[in-house]
Design an enzyme around this catalytic site. Structure first.
Site, mmCIF file in Angstrom:
data_model
loop_
_atom_site.group_PDB
_atom_site.id
_atom_site.type_symbol
_atom_site.label_atom_id
_atom_site.label_comp_id
_atom_site.label_asym_id
_atom_site.label_seq_id
_atom_site.Cartn_x
_atom_site.Cartn_y
_atom_site.Cartn_z
ATOM 1 N N GLU A 137 -10.401 -5.851 16.593
ATOM 2 C CA GLU A 137 -10.761 -4.470 16.962
ATOM 3 C C GLU A 137 -11.394 -3.730 15.787
ATOM 4 O OE1 GLU A 137 -7.662 -2.462 19.150
ATOM 5 O OE2 GLU A 137 -8.408 -0.505 18.513
ATOM 6 N N LYS A 197 1.201 1.057 20.417
ATOM 7 C CA LYS A 197 0.130 0.049 20.338
ATOM 8 C C LYS A 197 -0.663 0.286 19.051
ATOM 9 C CE LYS A 197 -4.041 -1.914 21.377
ATOM 10 N NZ LYS A 197 -5.312 -1.751 20.663
ATOM 11 N N ASP A 249 5.154 -15.075 13.524
ATOM 12 C CA ASP A 249 5.323 -15.161 14.975
ATOM 13 C C ASP A 249 5.206 -13.726 15.507
ATOM 14 O OD1 ASP A 249 6.240 -15.202 17.570
ATOM 15 O OD2 ASP A 249 7.848 -16.636 17.182
ATOM 16 N N HIS A 273 -15.612 5.092 16.854
ATOM 17 C CA HIS A 273 -15.830 3.863 17.621
ATOM 18 C C HIS A 273 -17.298 3.696 17.966
ATOM 19 C CE1 HIS A 273 -11.983 1.973 19.134
ATOM 20 N NE2 HIS A 273 -11.623 2.787 18.183
HETATM 21 C C1 MEV Z 1 -6.344 1.832 19.962
HETATM 22 O O1 MEV Z 1 -6.315 0.456 19.692
HETATM 23 C C2 MEV Z 1 -5.047 2.479 19.494
HETATM 24 C C3 MEV Z 1 -4.893 3.946 19.857
HETATM 25 O O2 MEV Z 1 -5.042 4.106 21.274
HETATM 26 C C4 MEV Z 1 -3.523 4.354 19.410
HETATM 27 C C5 MEV Z 1 -3.117 5.741 19.875
HETATM 28 O O3 MEV Z 1 -3.582 6.208 20.938
HETATM 29 O O4 MEV Z 1 -2.274 6.334 19.170
HETATM 30 C C6 MEV Z 1 -5.964 4.784 19.207
#
Ligand code: MEV
Length: 415
Positions: A81, A258, A274, A372
């Site tokens: 990413e 995430k 792992d 992005h």
């Molecule tokens: C993208 O990979 C991760 C985000 O969505 C995390 C978040 O929303 O805090 C930018």
């Protein structure tokens, strides 16, 4: 941070490798491993998994600026990413203003579980606890390496599980696995003591397996982010509001976490961990109260600076497993300069906190699409055939026009 790592992103590949080689004291062979884009060959792959047909590679980058427990780190990250490595480096740079990340972890105990059925749980528990010494000694006879280091199985505990098919006794072995991730030794010890557990309880042992919910391998980190560097009081307040959203809504918390895992897993991948075990434990921990919530906490200190905290289980190893066989994972571990699994756990937690900071800072201010889209524009310009000296100008023009597309990139290239 040294002068050589500043503006690392502006260097070309050779210059970046030169810096890493120098700082991490890489041998010629280790540098070649990085240059070869290799990783593992087919023969190794064929030994690692079944039905192998090839290998699969990902980008490897270096996050800079990390100061963790007063030690400088270059953090190798393997991730597909865009923005993640830049975001980690930027967060680490801001964290340095107030001393970087402070992270601790207290123990490296792996948990092994033996499921015993057909027993009176209360009396079986007494018998097991009364035989603790015997069970530990049998468990420890299964690993000379850990025993010699004064590590190995340390505690036996029991818990009763009520289930629709009747009560069960769960015997748990707590094993100090030192610098190993410890899955193999834990499973070996569980299987090794199961016949004894059956003999003591008169029951039947069904599963004998490690628990990946490694709550006896917790890691706790924090950092202070200077309010001016963060973007001012308003941004600090918005970040705290963003955190409260994640703390109170599981739909947001999953995305927030995430972002945390973007950092942790990228660095864990680079060092051959792992990552499924890390993820599974992290999310179970995030749901420990019965409601899934944020793995981090954000607040303000008395000076209005932003304070970030992270806590999660972290089961990692620097001996055994893939690290013994994967040449790039070995070199990445050397680049990190870590001396123990505990130190690696601290680095991963700091990377997670840094990543989360950058994500919610962007979300709480300009949003993430701007960054992005710039990266996307770079990819489009390259795909349109722009050379390294043309990409920046094409990206600039597309951004100015608000028209980021492959067709526009081709047109601009034509001009
Ligand atoms: C993208 O990979 C991760 C985000 O969505 C995390 C978040 O929303 O805090 C930018």
């Amino acid at each position: 941070m040294t002068d050589s790592t500043s503006r690392f992103f502006e260097k070309n590949r050779k210059e970046r490798l030169d810096v890493v080689e120098k700082i991490a004291h890489l041998t010629k062979q280790e540098r070649e491993t990085l240059e070869s884009l290799g990783g593992i060959g087919f023969e190794q792959a064929d030994k690692m998994v079944e039905n192998a047909i090839g290998t699969f590679s990902f980008p490897l980058g270096i996050a800079t600026n990390f100061l963790i427990n007063k030690k400088e780190y270059l953090i190798p990250m393997v991730i597909e990413e865009p923005s993640v490595i830049a975001a980690a480096s930027k967060a680490a740079k801001i964290a340095r203003v107030h001393g970087g990340f402070t992270v601790r972890n207290d123990e490296s105990y792996s948990i092994g579980q033996i499921q015993v059925v057909n027993v009176d749980v209360e009396s079986a528990t007494k018998k097991i606890l009364g035989s603790t010494k015997e069970i530990l000694s049998l468990a420890n006879s299964k690993s000379n390496t850990l025993s010699k280091m004064g590590k190995g199985a340390k505690e036996v505990t029991c818990k009763k599980l009520g289930t629709p098919v009747g009560p069960m006794l769960i015997v748990e072995l707590l094993i100090d696995v030192g610098d190993a991730m410890g899955a193999n030794v834990t499973n070996t010890m569980c299987e090794g003591v199961a016949p004894l557990v059956e003999k003591i309880t008169g029951g039947k042992a069904i599963l004998k397996i490690l628990s990946n919910y490694s709550t006896r391998r917790m890691v706790y980190g924090s950092a202070v982010f200077d309010k001016d560097e963060v973007g001012g009081e308003k941004t600090v307040d918005n970040i705290i509001l963003a955190y409260q959203f994640a703390a109170n809504d599981e739909y947001r918390a999953v995305t927030h976490n995430k972002g945390v895992m973007n950092g942790i897993i990228a660095a864990a991948n680079a060092t051959g961990q792992d990552t499924r075990a890390i993820e599974a434990a992290a999310h179970a921990y995030a749901a420990r109260t019965g409601k899934y919530t944020s793995l981090t906490e954000w607040s303000k200190d008395e000076n209005g600076n932003l304070v970030g905290k992270i806590a999660l289980p972290m089961s990692v190893g620097i001996v055994g497993g893939i690290i013994n066989v994967h040449p790039t994972a070995k070199v990445c571990t050397k680049i990190l300069g870590i001396e123990s699994a505990s130190e690696l756990a601290c680095v991963l937690a700091a990377t997670g906190l840094a990543q989360n900071f950058s994500a919610i800072r962007a979300l709480a201010s300009e949003g993430i699409q701007k960054g992005h889209m710039r990266l996307h524009a770079r990819n489009l310009a390259a795909a349109a055939g722009a050379g390294p000296d043309q990409i920046d100008r094409i990206v600039e023009q597309m951004a100015k026009e608000g028209n980021i597309s492959i067709n526009r990139a081709k047109e601009l290239l034509g001009q």
